[in-house]
Motif scaffolding. Structure first.
Motif, PDB file in Angstrom:
ATOM      1  N   CYS A 159       0.840  -1.197   0.000  1.00  0.00           N
ATOM      2  CA  CYS A 159       0.000   0.000   0.000  1.00  0.00           C
ATOM      3  C   CYS A 159       0.881   1.255   0.000  1.00  0.00           C
ATOM      4  CB  CYS A 159      -0.915   0.005   1.217  1.00  0.00           C
ATOM      5  SG  CYS A 159      -2.106   1.359   1.236  1.00  0.00           S
ATOM      6  N   LYS A 164      -4.944   6.107   6.100  1.00  0.00           N
ATOM      7  CA  LYS A 164      -6.034   5.244   5.668  1.00  0.00           C
ATOM      8  C   LYS A 164      -7.338   6.059   5.668  1.00  0.00           C
ATOM      9  CE  LYS A 164      -2.877   2.267   5.455  1.00  0.00           C
ATOM     10  NZ  LYS A 164      -1.800   3.195   5.585  1.00  0.00           N
ATOM     11  N   ASN A 166      -9.902   5.745   3.544  1.00  0.00           N
ATOM     12  CA  ASN A 166     -10.957   5.064   2.790  1.00  0.00           C
ATOM     13  C   ASN A 166     -10.985   5.450   1.318  1.00  0.00           C
ATOM     14  OD1 ASN A 166     -11.815   3.722   5.110  1.00  0.00           O
ATOM     15  ND2 ASN A 166     -13.210   5.379   5.684  1.00  0.00           N
ATOM     16  N   SER A 167      -9.825   5.840   0.789  1.00  0.00           N
ATOM     17  CA  SER A 167      -9.718   6.122  -0.646  1.00  0.00           C
ATOM     18  C   SER A 167      -8.547   5.314  -1.200  1.00  0.00           C
ATOM     19  CB  SER A 167      -9.491   7.614  -0.889  1.00  0.00           C
ATOM     20  OG  SER A 167      -8.318   8.053  -0.250  1.00  0.00           O
ATOM     21  N   PRO A 168      -8.701   4.752  -2.403  1.00  0.00           N
ATOM     22  CA  PRO A 168      -7.656   3.871  -2.944  1.00  0.00           C
ATOM     23  C   PRO A 168      -6.350   4.613  -3.212  1.00  0.00           C
ATOM     24  CG  PRO A 168      -9.294   4.367  -4.616  1.00  0.00           C
ATOM     25  CD  PRO A 168      -9.829   4.905  -3.324  1.00  0.00           C
ATOM     26  N   TYR A 172      -3.003   0.560  -5.550  1.00  0.00           N
ATOM     27  CA  TYR A 172      -4.251  -0.198  -5.725  1.00  0.00           C
ATOM     28  C   TYR A 172      -4.611  -0.258  -7.210  1.00  0.00           C
ATOM     29  CZ  TYR A 172      -9.178  -1.476  -5.431  1.00  0.00           C
ATOM     30  OH  TYR A 172     -10.400  -2.095  -5.596  1.00  0.00           O
ATOM     31  N   GLY A 179      -6.307  -3.206  -1.275  1.00  0.00           N
ATOM     32  CA  GLY A 179      -7.334  -2.227  -0.947  1.00  0.00           C
ATOM     33  C   GLY A 179      -7.487  -1.954   0.533  1.00  0.00           C
ATOM     34  N   CYS A 181      -6.291   0.424   2.045  1.00  0.00           N
ATOM     35  CA  CYS A 181      -6.477   1.868   2.151  1.00  0.00           C
ATOM     36  C   CYS A 181      -7.944   2.268   2.008  1.00  0.00           C
ATOM     37  CB  CYS A 181      -5.648   2.582   1.090  1.00  0.00           C
ATOM     38  SG  CYS A 181      -5.657   1.745  -0.511  1.00  0.00           S
ATOM     39  N   ARG A 182      -8.748   1.384   1.463  1.00  0.00           N
ATOM     40  CA  ARG A 182     -10.179   1.669   1.293  1.00  0.00           C
ATOM     41  C   ARG A 182     -10.995   1.271   2.523  1.00  0.00           C
ATOM     42  NH1 ARG A 182     -12.158  -1.218  -3.910  1.00  0.00           N
ATOM     43  NH2 ARG A 182     -13.910   0.240  -3.651  1.00  0.00           N
TER      44      ARG A 182
END
Length: 367
Positions: A159, A164, A166-168, A172, A179, A181-182
């Motif tokens: 990653c 983090k 919540n966006s790629p 990714y 994912g 980070c999502r």
């Protein structure tokens, strides 16, 4: 240094060309030790520094330019030469022995476990009682980096997002990050992979390594030799970490080890080893073996030992620990481990029996 000092430096005329394990010490015009090395053929090794000098790297050219004096020590075994070389380099820190001089050559892998989103990285320092999990020290930062990057890339946990949110992340979109980070279920899967990595480095679970071997074989069968070679390099780097982990584990157990090496058909060398140290060594012939006397002496040496039990291996100890581990696992010696309970017994019967087996080359490698 004078002859008769702690290391018994001696210039022995007439034996210079003999094939024996040697440690040699190079000094500058001020008498400072600038390089320590070892050789089985000392004459050939010394000549190599001064012959065909144009082909030497700059380090060797500069070293030769600064040599003004030369001492050498004859040892009975190659193992002793390795240990003495390591001891001198660690204590004297010669200018041209840079690899063992710099503590930055040793690194740890550290896992941060106090967060819902776990992380792991490479560090050159270890902090006690900080709640994190450490593995190491490892003597090659490059091999550690190669292994960690290989695991991350293979299992898509590379990653590129530090936050983090919540966006790629960029990786990714490149297929290198599953994912995490999502957020969501990917974090649970990611944390499970980290648990498997911890188990791998602990020596409890080799499933990650086996999975990479399967992928290498599949790539080779599909004639994708570039990918197969990539997995091969990753597997070698991970195997390096596992092997070093075994050295650390073996050393930290603080075993009482009795070692016997044949010097000739009639002559032996006995070593008593604990942790990263040779506590005692003695050369004897088959004719003058007194098993009962040896057993008593061995018990006394180990009972007098003051090394702390089950202490972690430090950076200063790792070189000697590796030398001892390679020596014991090699084919040049026989050994056995003395259980602590033997040292508490009033009689030497168990120890004498093990010594007799050792002298008969049966090598009862007791755990």
């Amino acid at each position: 240094m004078e002859e008769g000092s702690d290391y018994n430096f001696a210039k022995r005329k007439g034996t210079f060309a003999s094939l024996h394990p040697w440690v040699y010490i190079m000094k500058d015009s001020q008498g400072m030790i600038i390089y320590v090395g070892k050789a089985k053929n000392l004459k050939r090794r010394v000549q190599s520094y001064f012959q065909q000098s144009k082909n030497h790297p700059q380090k060797i050219i500069k070293l030769v330019h600064n040599i003004k004096d030369f001492d050498y020590i004859l040892t009975d075994t190659e193992f002793e030469a390795f240990m003495l070389e390591c001891k001198l380099i660690r204590e004297r820190k010669p200018l041209f022995n840079k690899m063992m001089k710099s503590p930055q050559a040793y690194n740890y892998i550290v896992f941060e476990m106090n967060q819902s989103f776990r992380t792991f990285e490479i560090t050159s320092t270890k902090h006690e009682r900080d709640g994190r999990i450490y593995f190491g020290p490892y003597p090659s930062k490059n091999r550690v980096e190669q292994a960690i990057f290989g695991i991350k890339e293979s299992f898509k946990i590379l990653c590129s997002s530090n936050k983090k949110s919540n966006s790629p992340c960029l990786n990714y979109s490149l297929g290198l990050c599953m994912g995490m980070c999502r957020g969501g279920p990917a974090i649970k899967e990611y944390n499970k992979i980290l648990d498997n990595i911890i188990s791998l480095l602990s020596g409890r679970d080799m499933s990650i390594l086996e999975e990479m071997k399967k992928r290498m074989a599949a790539a080779s069968e599909n004639f994708d030799f570039e990918t197969a070679a990539k997995y091969r390099d990753r597997i070698e780097a991970i195997s390096f970490l596992i092997k070093k982990g075994k050295v650390l584990d073996f050393t930290e157990k603080n075993k009482n080890i009795v070692v016997l090496e044949n010097l000739s058909e009639e002559t032996y060398k006995l070593f008593l080893i604990k942790r990263h140290q040779i506590l005692f060594s003695e050369k004897f012939t088959a004719e003058n073996v007194a098993v009962e006397e040896h057993a008593t002496r061995i018990k006394n040496y180990f009972k007098q030992d003051v090394l702390s039990p089950n202490r972690e291996v430090s950076k200063d100890e790792i070189d000697q620990a590796q030398i001892i581990y390679r020596y014991l696992k090699g084919s040049h010696c026989s050994y056995f481990v003395i259980p602590e309970k033997w040292l508490l017994k009033k009689t030497n019967a168990s120890l004498e029996k093990a010594l007799i087996k050792l002298l008969n080359h049966k090598s009862p490698q007791l755990s």
